[in-house]
Design an enzyme around this catalytic site. Sequence first.
Site, PDB file in Angstrom:
ATOM      1  CE1 TYR A  47      -3.038  -3.035   0.352  1.00  0.00           C
ATOM      2  CE2 TYR A  47      -3.197  -2.653   2.707  1.00  0.00           C
ATOM      3  CZ  TYR A  47      -3.531  -3.390   1.589  1.00  0.00           C
ATOM      4  OH  TYR A  47      -4.359  -4.480   1.716  1.00  0.00           O
ATOM      5  CG  HIS A 131      -0.769  -8.801   0.358  1.00  0.00           C
ATOM      6  ND1 HIS A 131      -0.298  -7.520   0.245  1.00  0.00           N
ATOM      7  CD2 HIS A 131      -2.100  -8.734   0.059  1.00  0.00           C
ATOM      8  CE1 HIS A 131      -1.294  -6.716  -0.084  1.00  0.00           C
ATOM      9  NE2 HIS A 131      -2.394  -7.432  -0.213  1.00  0.00           N
TER      10      HIS A 131
END
Length: 315
Positions: A47, A131
């Site tokens: 992010y 992830h």
Amino acid sequence: MTAPRGLGLGAAGIGNLYTEVTDEQAYEAVAAAWQRGIRYYDTAPHYGLGLSERRLGAALREHPREEYVLSTKVGRRLEPRDGGGDDLANGFAVPATHRRIWDFTADGIRRTLDASLERLGVDRVDIVYLHDPDDHAEQAFREGYPALEKLRSEGVVGAIGAGMNQTEMLTRFVRETDVDVVLCAGRYTLLDQSALTELLPAAVERGVSVVIGGAFNSGLLADPKPGATYNYAAASPELLDRALRMNKVAERHGITLRAAALAFCAAHPAVTSVLVGARSAAEVQDCADQFATPVPAAFWQELREAGLLVTEEPS
């Protein structure tokens, strides 16, 4: 420790997802979340190439570490790069100072986690997720998961799991490993209940917590209108029509579609937390207000009668 029950803050937005957010706006979003009683915060190196972790860590620094649950992710290792440009091709309005390297090796996971701890300014995180291992299943199961299991046994992390936008591999993690929690994004919503087929029943059976992300399917359920996005692309006319019809039902019952979307995700017994990706204090306040809004049983009944909801959840 796994994710606490209730609303959580997903910190992709304060990592400049799609658009720039100032340091002050990011701080105010986290401060508003804390003021509204939110105690679960989720981030990732992906992010904003670490920006989300740095901002979240800075905002949480004034609060006692034992009073909140913090999760981050591994599998994308950041390496410095030269050449300028931005990271918008990957969805983030930040300078392209690093490149992401897919790495689910034991060494890669430890290095990625160490870097995350440094950016966050903490000595531990409560939950670590693999992830998006969609295209790296073999390495994730053979090397990545055992590495997380070792970190958990050493007390470096409290809980381990995987975070994905699909249900099939998450179900495999639930059934074949000893994960504590999985993060399922966009697959258990008012518009997509694919997680009901196998993932959620398996989680209940195995005692695995489920965190739901993407409750609004990236926008369509938050504000259904022409041009709205569904799973990060333009919504099809059929999905837009369905969302607009749901919205009309919500209005008839005196609630918002946002409130219904959040309530739907939270109602399943396997679900402990629902993450919202707010990027400002106003968005956090709105999500908290909607989450606290009771949704009448008659609303769900009307959705079913209109063929807009086929599941018995919530009952």
